[in-house]
Design a protein around this motif. Structure first.
Motif, PDB file in Angstrom:
ATOM      1  N   ASN A 345     100.828  26.382 -39.014  1.00 46.44           N
ATOM      2  CA  ASN A 345     100.680  25.828 -37.669  1.00 46.44           C
ATOM      3  C   ASN A 345      99.198  25.574 -37.421  1.00 46.44           C
ATOM      4  N   TYR A 358      96.041  19.263 -29.490  1.00 38.69           N
ATOM      5  CA  TYR A 358      96.983  18.837 -30.540  1.00 38.69           C
ATOM      6  C   TYR A 358      97.597  20.098 -31.136  1.00 38.69           C
ATOM      7  N   LYS A 360     100.500  21.359 -34.151  1.00 33.71           N
ATOM      8  CA  LYS A 360     101.449  21.075 -35.223  1.00 33.71           C
ATOM      9  C   LYS A 360     102.253  22.347 -35.506  1.00 33.71           C
ATOM     10  N   PHE A 361     103.586  22.208 -35.535  1.00 37.02           N
ATOM     11  CA  PHE A 361     104.445  23.364 -35.782  1.00 37.02           C
ATOM     12  C   PHE A 361     105.666  22.921 -36.590  1.00 37.02           C
ATOM     13  N   ASN A 362     106.452  23.880 -37.045  1.00 34.70           N
ATOM     14  CA  ASN A 362     107.563  23.593 -37.948  1.00 34.70           C
ATOM     15  C   ASN A 362     108.899  23.579 -37.207  1.00 34.70           C
ATOM     16  N   GLU A 374     107.605  18.900 -39.999  1.00 45.92           N
ATOM     17  CA  GLU A 374     106.480  19.248 -39.134  1.00 45.92           C
ATOM     18  C   GLU A 374     106.529  18.391 -37.876  1.00 45.92           C
ATOM     19  N   ALA A 375     106.495  19.048 -36.723  1.00 42.52           N
ATOM     20  CA  ALA A 375     106.435  18.349 -35.443  1.00 42.52           C
ATOM     21  C   ALA A 375     104.994  18.382 -34.935  1.00 42.52           C
ATOM     22  N   LYS A 376     104.588  17.295 -34.315  1.00 38.14           N
ATOM     23  CA  LYS A 376     103.223  17.182 -33.825  1.00 38.14           C
ATOM     24  C   LYS A 376     103.223  16.767 -32.361  1.00 38.14           C
ATOM     25  N   ASP A 378     100.645  15.878 -29.177  1.00 36.82           N
ATOM     26  CA  ASP A 378      99.267  15.447 -28.967  1.00 36.82           C
ATOM     27  C   ASP A 378      99.080  15.066 -27.501  1.00 36.82           C
ATOM     28  N   TYR A 462      89.941  20.207 -41.066  1.00 36.90           N
ATOM     29  CA  TYR A 462      91.104  19.649 -40.401  1.00 36.90           C
ATOM     30  C   TYR A 462      90.689  18.633 -39.353  1.00 36.90           C
ATOM     31  N   PRO A 464      93.115  15.841 -36.455  1.00 33.38           N
ATOM     32  CA  PRO A 464      94.482  15.505 -36.055  1.00 33.38           C
ATOM     33  C   PRO A 464      95.176  14.515 -36.968  1.00 33.38           C
ATOM     34  N   ALA A 467      96.084  16.708 -40.084  1.00 37.83           N
ATOM     35  CA  ALA A 467      96.548  18.091 -39.937  1.00 37.83           C
ATOM     36  C   ALA A 467      98.045  18.196 -40.144  1.00 37.83           C
TER      37      ALA A 467
END
Length: 467
Positions: A345, A358, A360-362, A374-376, A378, A462, A464, A467
């Motif tokens: 994450n 921003y 990012k997670f699963n 992976e969902a993002k 922003d 990293y 966005p 990432a």
């Protein structure tokens, strides 16, 4: 009592691009009263009328709030210009007479000049009775090294007193820097995982797409470590890493920030090659006022550790550089993977030019599968018109705080001293070990060795977009 805001260095870029547009915004928002005066000190020969005409275009171009002729006319009527050589002690008698004409007032003195002039201006003001109770606002850098900073601090505090000196760091007035506390302490999602057990590393990036431009003379005597890391980025690091203060006010917050800076693992505990990468963009030595054989760094990447219970053995990566191909200031928080093969994450707090968050997670892929995706998310705060219009610029916010006597978001001497102490130790070790100055092409985000610094520990820088 009305206020008199005196700007030394009133014909420089800082005054034109930042200070006067900020004061115009404050005039429109009611923070600058109609009876307040703005006194501009400069060496050039302007009448009040000529200077006000000169200022008009700058305010029109750089003010946050809408420009209207009537609004500017009211604002400009509060501006007076005084031609003065502030390095000549005899000329402060002329300034004293001007203050006498203005009558009783609360004075704020903004030193928008090179640090070498701080001492002579403060000494000159010390002989003006009306000025002795005023507030002194200083631009960074504060001193040229630790010894000169200590000497300067002693002299200024002897004249003005510690509580009337405001060391401005405009990064501390930026909206998303101030938002870090809310993001961290008001969301259990992050509050409970803000530690080395859950976070693999944190990086702070402050990249610029421009070079030294007209600041070659200053920059060549400073470099990236002094110009950015020692003040701006160490302040930001201390805000990201500090413990929750008892109260979100000056003394408590400053104490927690100072604890972070004093907990930095001393330079030399890690090999210098695993701690520091310095670079210089190709063409720097041909810039105006830069030495043709200059060894000044225009880029620095650091790997640091905060040796306390929360952060022990977790690296903080810091990088800053000029002509790096983009303008970017961000904090990336990279969480540990919960299991082999599971993507990390990532939380990125975007400070400039985009302001936002921003994440990012699963998640599980749609359908009859257990495969992950992976969902993002922003969020761009300054993309929302209402937020953009209603968000004060950094200088606007900090000038207002100074006028109100709020010391909450100003750098304190002990923090500056701790930053200087670390950077001087690091530079001495780098010189002793013969640390290289790596070239990099303009438009690239630093030398390849900065990427290798992270890569050897399984990490990378990293952003966005990747990432």
């Amino acid at each position: 009592m009305n206020r008199v805001f005196t700007i030394f260095g009133g014909t420089g870029d800082l005054t034109f691009r930042k200070l006067l547009p900020a004061l115009y915004n404050m005039s429109l928002s009611g923070q600058l009263a109609a009876e307040d005066r703005i006194l501009i000190i400069g060496r050039r020969d302007y009448s009040n009328a000529a200077y006000r005409v000169l200022v008009q275009d700058w305010v029109n171009r750089f003010a946050r709030l809408p420009y209207h002729e009537a609004d500017f006319s009211r604002f400009a009527s509060q501006i007076d210009y005084l031609r003065m050589d502030f390095t000549d002690p005899a000329q402060y008698a002329v300034l004293a007479e001007r203050y006498h004409v203005l009558g009783d007032a609360a004075h704020i003195f903004y030193l928008a000049v090179a640090p070498r002039f701080f001492r002579v201006i403060a000494e000159g003001l010390s002989h003006i009775p009306a000025a002795r109770a005023g507030k002194l606002v200083l631009e960074k850098p504060f001193g040229e090294d630790l010894a000169s900073a200590k000497a300067l601090n002693r002299e200024l505090e002897a004249i003005f007193g510690a509580e009337r000196i405001y060391r401005i760091d405009h990064y501390l007035g930026k909206e998303m820097v101030r938002n870090i506390q809310t993001i961290r302490f008001s969301n259990p999602l992050f509050t409970d995982s803000w530690n080395a057990r859950q976070i693999e590393f944190i990086q702070i990036s402050a990249l610029e797409d421009v070079g030294v431009e007209t600041r070659g003379g200053y920059y060549d005597a400073s470099g990236a470590l002094k110009d950015m890391v020692q003040n701006h980025l160490f302040q930001l690091l201390s805000i990201v890493a500090m413990e929750r203060p008892a109260h979100f006010s000056g003394a408590d917050m400053h104490a927690e920030q100072l604890r972070v800076l004093r907990s930095l693992r001393p330079a030399g505990r890690e090999p210098i090659a695993d701690t520091l990468v310095l670079g210089q963009y190709d063409g720097y030595r041909a810039e105006p006022q830069v030495a043709p054989d200059s060894q000044t760094e225009t880029y620095a990447a650091l790997r640091l550790f905060v040796d306390n219970d929360r952060w022990r053995n977790m690296p903080f990566y810091i990088r800053t550089g000029k002509k790096a191909g983009k303008r970017e200031m961000e904090v990336a928080v990279v969480f540990r993977s919960p299991a082999p093969g599971v993507p990390r994450n990532v939380l990125i707090i975007k400070i400039q030019p985009t302001e936002g968050v921003y994440l990012k997670f699963n998640i599980k892929k749609p359908g009859d599968t257990e495969e992950m995706a992976e969902a993002k998310m922003d969020f761009c705060q300054n993309c929302v018109l209402e937020y953009r219009i209603n968000t004060p610029e950094a200088y606007e916010r900090l000038l207002g705080a100074c006028m109100r006597g709020e010391r909450f978001w100003f750098a304190q001497w002990d923090q500056i001293e701790a930053g200087w102490d670390y950077i001087e130790s690091l530079k001495a070790l780098a010189a002793q070990d013969g640390a290289a100055l790596y070239p990099y092409e303009p438009g690239m985000p630093g030398p390849a060795q900065a990427d290798a610094l992270l890569a050897q520990f399984g990490h990378h820088w990293y952003a966005p977009e990747d990432a």
